[in-house]
Design an enzyme around this catalytic site. Sequence first.
Site, PDB file in Angstrom:
ATOM      1  N   GLU A 165     -10.610 -22.368 -10.980  1.00  0.00           N
ATOM      2  CA  GLU A 165      -9.510 -23.179 -11.508  1.00  0.00           C
ATOM      3  C   GLU A 165      -8.357 -22.330 -12.038  1.00  0.00           C
ATOM      4  O   GLU A 165      -7.536 -22.794 -12.823  1.00  0.00           O
ATOM      5  CB  GLU A 165     -10.015 -24.107 -12.616  1.00  0.00           C
ATOM      6  CG  GLU A 165     -11.138 -25.032 -12.212  1.00  0.00           C
ATOM      7  CD  GLU A 165     -10.785 -25.996 -11.090  1.00  0.00           C
ATOM      8  OE1 GLU A 165      -9.610 -26.017 -10.658  1.00  0.00           O
ATOM      9  OE2 GLU A 165     -11.684 -26.733 -10.634  1.00  0.00           O
ATOM     10  N   HIS A 204     -11.291 -25.655 -20.588  1.00  0.00           N
ATOM     11  CA  HIS A 204     -11.763 -26.659 -19.626  1.00  0.00           C
ATOM     12  C   HIS A 204     -13.243 -26.888 -19.880  1.00  0.00           C
ATOM     13  O   HIS A 204     -14.072 -25.988 -19.678  1.00  0.00           O
ATOM     14  CB  HIS A 204     -11.519 -26.174 -18.200  1.00  0.00           C
ATOM     15  CG  HIS A 204     -12.170 -27.037 -17.150  1.00  0.00           C
ATOM     16  ND1 HIS A 204     -12.325 -28.395 -17.279  1.00  0.00           N
ATOM     17  CD2 HIS A 204     -12.729 -26.711 -15.951  1.00  0.00           C
ATOM     18  CE1 HIS A 204     -12.939 -28.879 -16.217  1.00  0.00           C
ATOM     19  NE2 HIS A 204     -13.200 -27.870 -15.398  1.00  0.00           N
TER      20      HIS A 204
END
Length: 223
Positions: A80, A99
């Site tokens: 990511e 996250h």
Amino acid sequence: MSTNTLNTKIISLILEAGVAMESRHLTIETWGNISMRDPETGLLYITPSGMPYNKLVPEDIVALNPDGSVYKGRRVPSVEAGLHAKIYAARKDINAILHTHPVSSTVFGVLHMSIPVVTDELAQAVGQEVRCADYALPGSVELADNCVKALGNGQAVLLANHGAVCVGKDLKECFKVAEVLETSAEIYYKALTIGKPCIIPKDKVEWMRDFAVNKYGKQNREE
């Protein structure tokens, strides 16, 4: 970049955050990722892909250019990395991203439902409903774009069928947002099983958010 020297303080903070994220049950195994931006150099520091947080050492943290490409590091960065880079590009006011993959918040991500402001804590820490981004595959450009769009100028966003992304000026703020989001998600879920939850009016939410940011504890912080 103008220097080859990496920010060891930021690296240490990310290592500590990885252990804390797992111990606080905000993720499982190697899922999730953590990053910080160095405002002095513009470099982004991020956790590597697929490695246990309690096993990481400073050399495992990857330094990225602002566009998400690798600047320096022996590991492959989180899948990511592009999502983090796009959030930083869109939000000059934040320097940290967490996250997470927590249970209650992810329940609403699986339902593709937003979490409205149902607690004073959520009003103060986030200041608006936490929207759910449209679904896209992990690590994809589409996911990054969907995340940035749904996040807007907020502090948190849900990723459909995936987890949550919490942002802040530092990792301390990210953890506060993540904890408040998860607690509020659990409260909202339980309230839905009993009846119709009452949403806090927008003007009251705005007042509480302003109070939390600009007034709450300010005198004690300045002493």
